[in-house]
Design an enzyme around this catalytic site. Structure first.
Site, PDB file in Angstrom:
ATOM      1  N   LYS A  34      70.157  -6.324  -0.954  1.00 27.76           N
ATOM      2  CA  LYS A  34      71.224  -6.773  -0.039  1.00 27.76           C
ATOM      3  C   LYS A  34      72.143  -7.774  -0.746  1.00 27.76           C
ATOM      4  O   LYS A  34      71.782  -8.314  -1.810  1.00 27.76           O
ATOM      5  CB  LYS A  34      70.581  -7.417   1.187  1.00 27.76           C
ATOM      6  CG  LYS A  34      69.753  -8.645   0.865  1.00 27.76           C
ATOM      7  CD  LYS A  34      68.967  -9.114   2.076  1.00 27.76           C
ATOM      8  CE  LYS A  34      68.078 -10.280   1.706  1.00 27.76           C
ATOM      9  NZ  LYS A  34      67.155 -10.624   2.804  1.00 27.76           N
ATOM     10  N   ARG A 130      63.167 -15.978  14.285  1.00 27.57           N
ATOM     11  CA  ARG A 130      64.515 -15.525  13.976  1.00 27.57           C
ATOM     12  C   ARG A 130      64.646 -14.158  14.645  1.00 27.57           C
ATOM     13  O   ARG A 130      65.039 -14.095  15.788  1.00 27.57           O
ATOM     14  CB  ARG A 130      64.716 -15.487  12.443  1.00 27.57           C
ATOM     15  CG  ARG A 130      66.151 -15.414  12.023  1.00 27.57           C
ATOM     16  CD  ARG A 130      66.302 -15.544  10.515  1.00 27.57           C
ATOM     17  NE  ARG A 130      65.593 -14.490   9.779  1.00 27.57           N
ATOM     18  CZ  ARG A 130      65.656 -14.321   8.454  1.00 27.57           C
ATOM     19  NH1 ARG A 130      66.392 -15.149   7.726  1.00 27.57           N
ATOM     20  NH2 ARG A 130      65.008 -13.350   7.856  1.00 27.57           N
ATOM     21  N   TYR A 252      89.092 -34.516 -12.501  1.00 21.37           N
ATOM     22  CA  TYR A 252      89.594 -34.912 -11.175  1.00 21.37           C
ATOM     23  C   TYR A 252      88.825 -36.103 -10.626  1.00 21.37           C
ATOM     24  O   TYR A 252      87.590 -36.143 -10.697  1.00 21.37           O
ATOM     25  CB  TYR A 252      89.427 -33.760 -10.187  1.00 21.37           C
ATOM     26  CG  TYR A 252      90.441 -32.657 -10.347  1.00 21.37           C
ATOM     27  CD1 TYR A 252      91.807 -32.902 -10.179  1.00 21.37           C
ATOM     28  CD2 TYR A 252      90.035 -31.365 -10.639  1.00 21.37           C
ATOM     29  CE1 TYR A 252      92.743 -31.882 -10.313  1.00 21.37           C
ATOM     30  CE2 TYR A 252      90.958 -30.334 -10.766  1.00 21.37           C
ATOM     31  CZ  TYR A 252      92.309 -30.605 -10.606  1.00 21.37           C
ATOM     32  OH  TYR A 252      93.208 -29.591 -10.734  1.00 21.37           O
ATOM     33  N   MET A 300      88.199 -25.809 -10.487  1.00 20.42           N
ATOM     34  CA  MET A 300      88.185 -24.418 -10.021  1.00 20.42           C
ATOM     35  C   MET A 300      87.854 -23.430 -11.148  1.00 20.42           C
ATOM     36  O   MET A 300      87.064 -22.506 -10.966  1.00 20.42           O
ATOM     37  CB  MET A 300      89.534 -24.057  -9.393  1.00 20.42           C
ATOM     38  CG  MET A 300      89.533 -22.682  -8.763  1.00 20.42           C
ATOM     39  SD  MET A 300      91.135 -22.202  -8.106  1.00 20.42           S
ATOM     40  CE  MET A 300      91.232 -23.174  -6.623  1.00 20.42           C
TER      41      MET A 300
HETATM   42  C1  LIG Z   1      65.918 -10.591   2.127  1.00 18.61           C
HETATM   43  C2  LIG Z   1      64.656 -10.142   2.751  1.00 18.61           C
HETATM   44  C3  LIG Z   1      63.490 -10.049   1.990  1.00 18.61           C
HETATM   45  C4  LIG Z   1      63.394 -10.525   0.554  1.00 18.61           C
HETATM   46  O1  LIG Z   1      63.154 -11.920   0.551  1.00 18.61           O
HETATM   47  P1  LIG Z   1      62.930 -12.743  -0.798  1.00 18.61           P
HETATM   48  O2  LIG Z   1      62.582 -14.108  -0.338  1.00 18.61           O
HETATM   49  O3  LIG Z   1      64.230 -12.713  -1.525  1.00 18.61           O
HETATM   50  O4  LIG Z   1      61.860 -12.069  -1.553  1.00 18.61           O
HETATM   51  C5  LIG Z   1      62.354  -9.548   2.601  1.00 18.61           C
HETATM   52  N1  LIG Z   1      62.370  -9.177   3.899  1.00 18.61           N
HETATM   53  C6  LIG Z   1      63.469  -9.257   4.668  1.00 18.61           C
HETATM   54  C7  LIG Z   1      63.423  -8.839   6.082  1.00 18.61           C
HETATM   55  C8  LIG Z   1      64.648  -9.755   4.119  1.00 18.61           C
HETATM   56  O5  LIG Z   1      65.736  -9.847   4.883  1.00 18.61           O
END
Ligand SMILES: *Cc1c(COP(=O)(O)O)cnc(C)c1O
Length: 355
Positions: A34, A130, A252, A300
């Site tokens: 992701k 969650r 800066y 930047m």
């Molecule tokens: C992103 C995600 C993971 C992976 O988590 P990590 O801590 O990066 O290993 C696993 N399960 C779900 C549901 C996630 O959204």
């Protein structure tokens, strides 16, 4: 000559880390790609893992379609499920797997026209609060889901809130709640993210869901038996050098003033590339492989490093912002965040994929 900022992605290390996750956890593993593979490039990373990965995990259907369109045939799991019921048509069309995290979503399946039965990963909220069905509602929800007749397979999953905290009993409690909720059911299970895979043997199930460990990130607040290899090496170069006497401000806001005669180098990397602006003077950096430090504010497109006493440090000197020899988490700590966010923020760099 083009701007020297380069993110080199070591695909062999990525493969090594995926196989490490599978070996430690056992069973199968969904590789979380992701958020553009945590900033590493989703299509390139998924392609590099395609022949060994049991599946890929993404956050949204757009990310899943991007992978299918790039020729990825492996199962793709929508880790956050669908956001509107209309996506169920695309989920069937593209043959995606989806999470399901609420009773309302079961009602949406009931109402949807499903011609191809779905593979559903049903999420139980075992304590993170969650997403997920509450443990006490799970049995009824599970029965209702099966009764729709629109589901080919169910995997039950949960997600840990504190798997990275080795001295904390929250993960064991989540495991116990999850196991109690599914007791006696013959279903496949999935609990562990990276921290779970490496730190919590009791969190093993049929499927692991490693993410950050694939990219060589930090999975726990203490020592683990196995260490993944770094995958992203962010490198740039010194583009200008100055020798300043004591008492001269740099950058800066004059946030740093030289205390002694100082040789400083300007590096082509700034917050628009994802390097965190918030880090203080003293944040580590490697110049020609030697440890040095950031001076003053990150701007930047540029930042300044201390070249005093660094052999051969002139225009063109190699600067490593993070990677082998300097874990991204060191920069994350200086910025008050985690390496996940540091990786996700990288942009504008040239990406080079090394096999
Ligand atoms: C992103 C995600 C993971 C992976 O988590 P990590 O801590 O990066 O290993 C696993 N399960 C779900 C549901 C996630 O959204």
């Amino acid at each position: 000559m083009s701007r020297p900022l380069t993110a080199t992605i070591d695909l062999a290390a990525l493969r090594h880390n995926y196989l490490l996750a599978k070996r430690v956890h056992g069973g199968r593993a969904i590789a979380a790609v992701k958020a553009n593979a945590y900033g590493h490039g989703a299509v390139q990373c998924a392609t590099a893992l395609a022949d060994i990965a049991d599946g890929f995990g993404v956050a949204a259907i757009e990310e899943a379609i991007e992978l299918r369109d790039a020729g990825i045939k492996n199962p793709i799991l929508l880790l956050e499920g669908w956001f509107e019921a209309g996506e169920l048509a695309l989920i069937q069309q593209y043959d995606f797997w989806t999470s399901l995290h609420s009773v309302e979503q079961i009602a949406e399946i009931e109402r949807a026209a499903i011609t191809k039965p779905l593979t559903v990963w049903m999420k139980i909220d075992s304590g993170m609060h969650r997403l997920g069905v509450q443990p006490e509602d799970f049995r009824a929800a599970y029965e209702r889901l099966l009764t729709t007749g629109k589901v080919a397979k169910v995997v039950v999953m949960t997600h840990f809130a504190r798997a990275d905290e080795l001295g904390c009993d929250a993960t064991a409690k989540q495991v116990a709640r999850f196991r109690a909720a599914i007791e006696g059911l013959d279903v496949e299970t999935s609990m562990s993210n990276s921290g779970g895979v490496l730190g919590w043997p009791e969190g093993r199930g049929d499927w692991a869901r490693p993410g950050i460990m694939l990219y060589g990130g930090v999975c726990a607040d203490g020592d683990l038996p196995e260490t993944p290899k770094p995958v992203m090496h962010l490198d740039s170069a010194v583009i200008a050098v100055r020798d300043l006497p004591a008492g001269e401000p740099i950058g800066y806001g004059a946030r740093f003033v030289t205390e002694t005669p100082t040789r400083m180098g300007v590096v082509a990397c700034g917050y628009a590339d994802g390097y965190p602006r918030i880090v203080p003077t003293g944040t580590p950096v490697l110049v020609n492989g030697q440890t040095s430090r950031i001076l003053g504010r990150v701007s930047m497109d540029m930042l300044v490093v201390d070249l005093t006493g660094i052999a051969g440090a002139d225009i063109g000197a190699k600067v490593r912002l993070w990677g082998e020899g300097l874990p991204a988490n060191k920069i994350a700590q200086a910025a008050g965040t985690i390496d996940y966010e540091i990786f996700c923020n990288v942009k504008r760099a040239h990406f080079v994929y090394a096999k």
